[in-house]
Scaffold this active site. Structure first.
Site, mmCIF file in Angstrom:
data_model
loop_
_atom_site.group_PDB
_atom_site.id
_atom_site.type_symbol
_atom_site.label_atom_id
_atom_site.label_comp_id
_atom_site.label_asym_id
_atom_site.label_seq_id
_atom_site.Cartn_x
_atom_site.Cartn_y
_atom_site.Cartn_z
ATOM 1 C CB CYS D 173 -0.944 -0.005 1.192
ATOM 2 S SG CYS D 173 -0.146 -0.332 2.770
ATOM 3 C CG HIS D 266 -0.388 4.610 3.608
ATOM 4 N ND1 HIS D 266 -1.054 4.436 4.803
ATOM 5 C CD2 HIS D 266 0.013 3.357 3.240
ATOM 6 C CE1 HIS D 266 -1.051 3.149 5.120
ATOM 7 N NE2 HIS D 266 -0.425 2.479 4.193
#
Lengths: 374, 374, 374, 374
Positions: D173, D266
């Protein structure tokens, strides 16, 4: 079980398709032009966000303080929503909330400090003001309206002293969810006492609102004026309009309001004393079966079910259920006996959607359906 | 106004000086060796932290599961406290909680799953077990003890069936703060009904406890077993020992327990019905004047004032007041009339200090002062 | 391993004993009266908190804006510290920061908007101004001082153009921790390039500072002016005073500053290029062995070890290590090779203690020890 | 400016209409039945959520551990998504991930502990495994695929040793968002060095994942294995398939990974050295103009623009931009010169959508469009 996903994966549907979809559903209507008073604040932004793509209303006017007037909305707003600012809205030139505005219907997200005078002035000029401000909630001819709860209170409009203009208000964010949850109990069993302790989201305080240094790792056991509102507004909402006056419901209410580090969604621990003895299953059934006028009229913003009851003992939770039915449904759970009153349970509602801008829009939709807005 | 600062700037005082200070205050005593059962868990770590430098007790034994036994404490503990692990403790070799332990006094931070058997076994072997576990709280000869509330319940010890051994328990973390706040009201006016809604800290669930994905931007309206404890324990705590039995106080209690994203400090919205009519000032005075046995005996862990009453309407708050008097004082505020019961107010207490390890240590100190631990 | 616990269980030590303790340690000194400029703000409050019970300094003057002047401090301050406001401070009458103040030593927590003029005015009047504001940090005769890093820069004071008065500044909160961590590497190996990405605490923005709606469940990748400070201040701090001028260290610095939802404690991911090749163990040793002037002089606020190196790969963390040595120690960990520069590691320091008020107080203590404050 | 709102007010569109809408857009296709391996975990739930109403795929099989097998999905899943579990999925009977499964296409959300064997077994049996697990990412014939970055790597499939079966993987990710942002720079200017510091969301650790006691008011400066993945995966992704082997791009990468208290999204501070000198405007243009194969093929999950560049210096932020284009777009901002490398900037991407389940689904859509899935 119904299903509509809020954060859903619909990558292939772009705006045009969505609007087409809405037009298919509400085909024949020419959209009603509306304005937003206090358009730059956090509730004003929520109005902009929720009205984007609305099948009946089209935002044509954004009004704010004279500091912002004359500039494109995108240049004066500190856009804080998690969806992009629509282009056609961002390009609108902000007008002064003291100017004459060329639309009849005005959604008011004004601060209480100025709402009283500004809203009355617009009503006197013939505007229909759908207000989220607290100022006129207890005016003797102004409905304090939740379409699922007291749609008949709109009858008071014809007695209003504003000429062609009208004012309609929605309740405080912490009141709304609780009263929707109480409405079916009131109807089925009668209601005598309400004890509520709230755990309210930070967005209820507006922007910038609560300092992060007060919010993180903390609870603030006080919200100015909130307990008074929660102890008073349900009496008007659950009361009746007798043709000339609002008659308050004879309720005893005790509210304690706390601010918790949650972004959106007010959670409330509620205890009630009912007017007659009923078993737990009857209470649960009252919620499960509850539908009201907005559902019958199939209003665009109406949730398919106003109340969702959860059997799981750890629900509802703000992060998991606040967006249910686009933030317009109220979630209820944890029904159990109360050693002091009769029953206790947990209520959750989205404070800036159902409890503010979304509630006001639903009010306006009801007025359209009733022919009071054309 | 008193003053003792928790996070204070005392850079020049290092451990040696502090211990010297304590020795000056409690000069003549040879320290009592103690052990901690369940020393690696979060409550066990709190015992280690709080007992470091204690003037009366010295940690000589750390016991945990057989997996940890035989290794230095520092190698098996996942130390999560915000103060460094003391060297002399970190070097102790962990013993099995099933082994014979060479100290009489054992603080138990055991999980409820094993506490029942292990604590009873140690008591039967002659140990004095000061337990934070729930298992023996309602044993008919085991005191459920808060030194400020029911110190006389220690009289039950002489009827215990464990030979030379004894078991003393402290209440659940959410019960402790509330009952300390209620004690002066019970004494002065009598108490009939209690309605409490809690907003409890994450640390109450232990480690790892609540997932961060459930905690952030959320409230969980349910804590397993918590409401039952809060509705039962106050009756024993505020009841009396009649020489043979514990007689429960005839209280009606309704509790609703919520978990909020706060690290430490349980906040509670409490409403009470008193046995006689009193004005608000009398309630306030009852709190302001409250002192009890631990204060009179000047026990090392006793707060100078068990209850701090705050006049400011936005206090108490977990982050600002939880560490008051080293986490041993209870904070109360927002006293006002309740439309349903008589008065409502907000209570805050530190759940892992006053509500767990610190409360247990104060129990042991009271027993030392009474000659029950030598 | 040393041990001093911040949140420690010391219930029996009350303020009087603590002050006695300090007096025993620093026995012969009559305390130096000091004032605080900007005493009501968040840094000002931190000065009040940290100076309470200080063995060398005694707060005699609190100065703030004219709005607060003339009133007791307790009535004008919105006290946000988690330790009670000391009584003797709360009763002080606030003075205007524009008035003549009857103490020579002034700690300045003034906002940068007013600090430039006010601080210079006080210096011109003969005061010693120990400032946390940014305004005079690059004045050609004003030291930008960290006692462990460049204590010799105080030599510049004798060239200052303020008459008897002096100005000494401490660096920005995000600079301080990093430069303390870099100092032993600079001394031992030379330093050429620094790449730093910060994750800074909310308290760095003051109060009310960052809105909770921006802070929760979020990171803000920008702090106004912060990157510029971090790219410039280390060059002066790690440079030298040649008797007439500050000569900057020839460093290349790239900083990226982010705000994270942490209350206190700036965490920084740092990569460095050293002037010569060294192995990892040498770097680690440089930190472990680092002591400097404040430790040798045993200054009251000096940490016993300025840098704590952690071997555990998940440390340091803001919540666990920020209060180390009363918030005056810097924590370093995760030393490993950097594929682009030489080494990378993580630095943590307490931004409002070591990075602001505590750093300024240590500056003043150094000046006392050097005879520059009497 | 484009517009598609994630949390939007579309109360009147219920599921049926939405599916109809999709069918209008992708009219002629009979849906491809698919299965989900590891369907009860957090990534598995995300697959369920994202595939609900998908125009090309229909979830027919849910596989999990043998403990869950044989029971309806709704009874074994701890549903944590903020959209209700679709009825038709909740009623599916979970199958064992070791059984024969009656669909060719399997999305794998398996834990890395079991993925290696289970995925290979299914591939050997002729299934097409679209995996989010790390295990086969560096298999010499398995594409590590981001459709906007290296769609041509699918050519490796025909060399795979699994018979009719295939395995395709998506990256970690934290890698995905960065590499999408780097792709246009690589294409236009060449890329030599990458320095990245991440601030990663809690959901990346799965459920229960990070304890709330570690997460609140804290940053954890370490994520096991994450830096290694970020330093390795971009080389394969930005490398090329030469017909027989994957040839890695010659990049120097330094990654430092931190966990911050953010639920989703993120954020990464990235510095890059390009292969040739370019001005800032050219970099910005490269992002603004970037479109790739998924956009040209109009894949259902493809964002209309893979990269959104923000001019405002305080953007992108996780809470404001993570859901952009249903979580499939990458947000970039704060482009500026880096004193050490050439440029630095901030990248944001949704870690459980673009960085996990959504990325895998886009991989499968590309394979459908290329005729590799039928």
């Amino acid at each position: 079980m119904y299903f509509y996903a809020v954060n859903l994966y619909i990558p292939a549907i772009r705006k045009k398709e969505r609007v087409n979809e809405m037009n298919r559903k509400y085909p024949s209507r020419t959209k009603i032009p509306v304005g937003i008073l206090g358009a730059t604040g956090s509730v004003g932004q929520k109005f902009v966000q929720l009205l984007s793509g609305h099948p009946w209303f089209e935002v044509k006017v954004l009004a704010a303080s004279h500091r912002s007037a004359g500039k494109p909305y995108r240049d004066v707003v500190n856009w804080l929503q998690n969806t992009p600012l629509p282009d056609e809205i961002g390009n609108l030139i902000v007008q002064s909330a003291n100017a004459d505005l060329p639309v009849q219907v005005l959604f008011s997200a004004l601060d209480a400090k100025v709402a009283e005078t500004v809203e009355k002035t617009f009503a006197d000029k013939g505007h229909i003001v759908i207000s989220n401000a607290r100022n006129h909630r207890f005016h003797p001819q102004v409905p304090l309206l939740i379409p699922e709860v007291n749609p008949d209170h709109l009858a008071a409009l014809k007695t209003q002293p504003f000429g062609q203009g009208k004012i309609v208000t929605n309740p405080n964010c912490s009141t709304t969810g609780m009263v929707i949850a109480l409405k079916p109990l009131m109807d089925a069993f009668g209601l005598e006492k309400i004890h509520v302790v709230t755990m309210q989201a930070l967005s209820g305080a507006g922007y910038p609102g609560v300092s992060s240094l007060d919010a993180l790792d903390n609870v603030i056991p006080y919200i100015s004026g909130e307990e008074e509102k929660m102890e008073r507004e349900p009496k008007k909402l659950l009361g009746r309009w007798d043709g000339e006056h609002f008659v308050e419901a004879p309720l005893t209410i005790s509210a304690s309001c706390n601010r918790v580090p949650v972004l959106e969604g007010h959670l409330e621990s509620v205890s009630v004393k009912l007017a007659k003895p009923v078993n737990k299953e009857a209470v649960r059934e009252a919620w499960l079966n509850f539908k009201s006028i907005p559902q019958k009229l199939n209003l665009p913003s109406a949730p398919s079910r106003p109340i969702h009851y959860f059997e799981q003992e750890h629900l509802p939770q703000p992060r998991l259920q606040r967006n249910l039915e686009n933030g317009m449904a109220v979630s209820v759970g944890r029904l159990r006996s109360c050693a002091i009153l009769d029953y206790k349970f947990t209520v959750l509602s989205h404070n800036t959607i159902r409890g503010a801008a979304g509630g006001a829009i639903l009010n306006a939709e009801l007025m359209v359906a009733k022919g009071m807005i054309k």
